[in-house]
Design a protein around this motif. Structure first.
Motif, PDB file in Angstrom:
ATOM      1  N   UNK A   1     101.456  51.942 119.018  1.00  0.00           N
ATOM      2  CA  UNK A   1     100.823  51.528 120.268  1.00  0.00           C
ATOM      3  C   UNK A   1      99.965  50.272 120.097  1.00  0.00           C
ATOM      4  N   UNK A   2      99.722  49.877 118.871  1.00  0.00           N
ATOM      5  CA  UNK A   2      98.946  48.675 118.590  1.00  0.00           C
ATOM      6  C   UNK A   2      99.197  48.242 117.162  1.00  0.00           C
ATOM      7  N   UNK A   3      98.599  47.140 116.744  1.00  0.00           N
ATOM      8  CA  UNK A   3      98.809  46.674 115.371  1.00  0.00           C
ATOM      9  C   UNK A   3      98.170  47.613 114.354  1.00  0.00           C
ATOM     10  N   UNK A   4      98.485  47.378 113.087  1.00  0.00           N
ATOM     11  CA  UNK A   4      97.859  48.107 111.988  1.00  0.00           C
ATOM     12  C   UNK A   4      97.018  47.127 111.192  1.00  0.00           C
ATOM     13  N   UNK A   5      95.866  47.577 110.755  1.00  0.00           N
ATOM     14  CA  UNK A   5      95.066  46.809 109.815  1.00  0.00           C
ATOM     15  C   UNK A   5      95.323  47.362 108.426  1.00  0.00           C
TER      16      UNK A   5
ATOM     17  N   UNK B   1      80.970  47.305 104.573  1.00  0.00           N
ATOM     18  CA  UNK B   1      82.113  46.398 104.709  1.00  0.00           C
ATOM     19  C   UNK B   1      83.263  47.107 105.425  1.00  0.00           C
ATOM     20  N   UNK B   2      83.537  48.342 105.049  1.00  0.00           N
ATOM     21  CA  UNK B   2      84.617  49.090 105.689  1.00  0.00           C
ATOM     22  C   UNK B   2      84.278  49.399 107.145  1.00  0.00           C
ATOM     23  N   UNK B   3      83.048  49.717 107.450  1.00  0.00           N
ATOM     24  CA  UNK B   3      82.645  49.940 108.846  1.00  0.00           C
ATOM     25  C   UNK B   3      82.905  48.692 109.691  1.00  0.00           C
ATOM     26  N   UNK B   4      82.658  47.529 109.109  1.00  0.00           N
ATOM     27  CA  UNK B   4      82.916  46.269 109.817  1.00  0.00           C
ATOM     28  C   UNK B   4      84.391  46.126 110.133  1.00  0.00           C
ATOM     29  N   UNK B   5      85.241  46.468 109.175  1.00  0.00           N
ATOM     30  CA  UNK B   5      86.689  46.398 109.391  1.00  0.00           C
ATOM     31  C   UNK B   5      87.114  47.391 110.476  1.00  0.00           C
ATOM     32  N   UNK B   6      86.580  48.599 110.442  1.00  0.00           N
ATOM     33  CA  UNK B   6      86.928  49.608 111.448  1.00  0.00           C
ATOM     34  C   UNK B   6      86.534  49.126 112.840  1.00  0.00           C
ATOM     35  N   UNK B   7      85.359  48.537 112.964  1.00  0.00           N
ATOM     36  CA  UNK B   7      84.914  47.997 114.253  1.00  0.00           C
ATOM     37  C   UNK B   7      85.870  46.913 114.739  1.00  0.00           C
ATOM     38  N   UNK B   8      86.251  46.011 113.835  1.00  0.00           N
ATOM     39  CA  UNK B   8      87.187  44.945 114.200  1.00  0.00           C
ATOM     40  C   UNK B   8      88.553  45.519 114.562  1.00  0.00           C
ATOM     41  N   UNK B   9      89.018  46.524 113.828  1.00  0.00           N
ATOM     42  CA  UNK B   9      90.316  47.156 114.121  1.00  0.00           C
ATOM     43  C   UNK B   9      90.312  47.743 115.532  1.00  0.00           C
TER      44      UNK B   9
ATOM     45  N   UNK C   1      88.382  46.817 118.018  1.00  0.00           N
ATOM     46  CA  UNK C   1      88.308  45.699 118.976  1.00  0.00           C
ATOM     47  C   UNK C   1      89.677  45.053 119.169  1.00  0.00           C
ATOM     48  N   UNK C   2      90.506  45.057 118.140  1.00  0.00           N
ATOM     49  CA  UNK C   2      91.849  44.482 118.225  1.00  0.00           C
ATOM     50  C   UNK C   2      92.855  45.463 118.811  1.00  0.00           C
ATOM     51  N   UNK C   3      92.453  46.694 119.068  1.00  0.00           N
ATOM     52  CA  UNK C   3      93.368  47.693 119.618  1.00  0.00           C
ATOM     53  C   UNK C   3      94.324  48.265 118.583  1.00  0.00           C
ATOM     54  N   UNK C   4      93.905  48.264 117.331  1.00  0.00           N
ATOM     55  CA  UNK C   4      94.773  48.782 116.275  1.00  0.00           C
ATOM     56  C   UNK C   4      95.027  50.278 116.446  1.00  0.00           C
ATOM     57  N   UNK C   5      96.225  50.686 116.102  1.00  0.00           N
ATOM     58  CA  UNK C   5      96.589  52.101 116.104  1.00  0.00           C
ATOM     59  C   UNK C   5      96.053  52.790 114.869  1.00  0.00           C
ATOM     60  N   UNK C   6      96.079  52.059 113.753  1.00  0.00           N
ATOM     61  CA  UNK C   6      95.626  52.661 112.501  1.00  0.00           C
ATOM     62  C   UNK C   6      95.163  51.573 111.548  1.00  0.00           C
ATOM     63  N   UNK C   7      94.438  52.046 110.556  1.00  0.00           N
ATOM     64  CA  UNK C   7      93.926  51.187 109.495  1.00  0.00           C
ATOM     65  C   UNK C   7      94.300  51.861 108.186  1.00  0.00           C
ATOM     66  N   UNK C   8      94.965  51.148 107.300  1.00  0.00           N
ATOM     67  CA  UNK C   8      95.393  51.716 106.020  1.00  0.00           C
ATOM     68  C   UNK C   8      94.654  51.029 104.884  1.00  0.00           C
ATOM     69  N   UNK C   9      94.365  51.810 103.851  1.00  0.00           N
ATOM     70  CA  UNK C   9      93.751  51.249 102.663  1.00  0.00           C
ATOM     71  C   UNK C   9      94.087  52.118 101.476  1.00  0.00           C
ATOM     72  N   UNK C  10      94.080  51.508 100.313  1.00  0.00           N
ATOM     73  CA  UNK C  10      94.294  52.215  99.066  1.00  0.00           C
ATOM     74  C   UNK C  10      92.932  52.443  98.440  1.00  0.00           C
ATOM     75  N   UNK C  11      92.644  53.676  98.091  1.00  0.00           N
ATOM     76  CA  UNK C  11      91.335  54.011  97.520  1.00  0.00           C
ATOM     77  C   UNK C  11      91.499  54.268  96.032  1.00  0.00           C
ATOM     78  N   UNK C  12      90.907  53.398  95.229  1.00  0.00           N
ATOM     79  CA  UNK C  12      90.925  53.586  93.781  1.00  0.00           C
ATOM     80  C   UNK C  12      89.613  54.152  93.290  1.00  0.00           C
TER      81      UNK C  12
ATOM     82  N   UNK D   1      92.616  54.638 114.662  1.00  0.00           N
ATOM     83  CA  UNK D   1      91.627  53.810 115.340  1.00  0.00           C
ATOM     84  C   UNK D   1      91.582  54.035 116.841  1.00  0.00           C
ATOM     85  N   UNK D   2      92.612  54.638 117.414  1.00  0.00           N
ATOM     86  CA  UNK D   2      92.639  54.804 118.886  1.00  0.00           C
ATOM     87  C   UNK D   2      92.315  56.215 119.270  1.00  0.00           C
TER      88      UNK D   2
END
Length: 156
Positions: free
Chosen positions: A83-87, A107-115, A117-128, A155-156
């Motif tokens: 339904x929207x882009x992915x970050x 830093x991650x909270x900032x990315x989530x806020x931006x995601x 705002x962009x209407x992202x469906x999801x945000x993916x990251x690799x956690x090491x 994100x939605x």
């Protein structure tokens, strides 16, 4: 000791400090083998590419003394099937000497806020680093800290 910091968008003049963050982490032999000037030039080219368009974002955590404590890079990917882009968070690093102060989380909270705002469906990251996953509630304490996880945040 708690460090004061701000989160802001990265600029090309941050290249040397951004490279220093990676060197301080010590995980990347190729980066560690570079001279400071070569690492800064490599980071400058990365920042120029990311800043030149709207498909990448880089944020930095800047300490009150002007040094960078960490950074995050995210790439915004369009998907026809969602339904929207992915970050996709490709890099999130914090200097070891200031780790554990919530810098990575901010830093991650900032990315989530931006995601969002962009209407992202999801945000993916690799956690090491299991500590970040525990702090965010993405993983449980039963997970072996040596395991690398892929986390997806809706994100939605």
């Amino acid at each position: 000791m708690q460090s004061d910091f701000i989160i802001r968008r990265a600029e090309t003049h941050d290249a040397a400090s951004l490279a220093a963050v990676l060197v301080s982490v010590g995980w990347f032999a190729r980066i560690n083998a570079m001279t400071a000037e070569a690492a800064a030039e490599h980071a400058r080219r990365f920042l120029e590419q990311c800043i030149s368009g709207d498909s990448h974002s880089v944020w930095v955590a800047e300490l009150t003394d002007g040094l960078l404590a960490g950074y995050v890079a995210v790439h915004w990917l369009p998907y026809l099937i969602l339904s929207g882009p992915e970050g996709f968070v490709s890099e999130l690093f914090v200097r070891p000497d200031v780790a554990g102060q919530g810098i990575g989380g901010k830093l991650l909270e900032t990315v989530i806020t931006e995601a969002r705002a962009r209407g992202c469906s999801r945000l993916s990251l690799i956690i090491a680093a299991a500590a970040i996953g525990l702090e965010l509630g993405i993983i449980s304490s039963a997970v072996n800290s040596a395991v690398i996880l892929i986390a997806v945040i809706t994100c939605t």
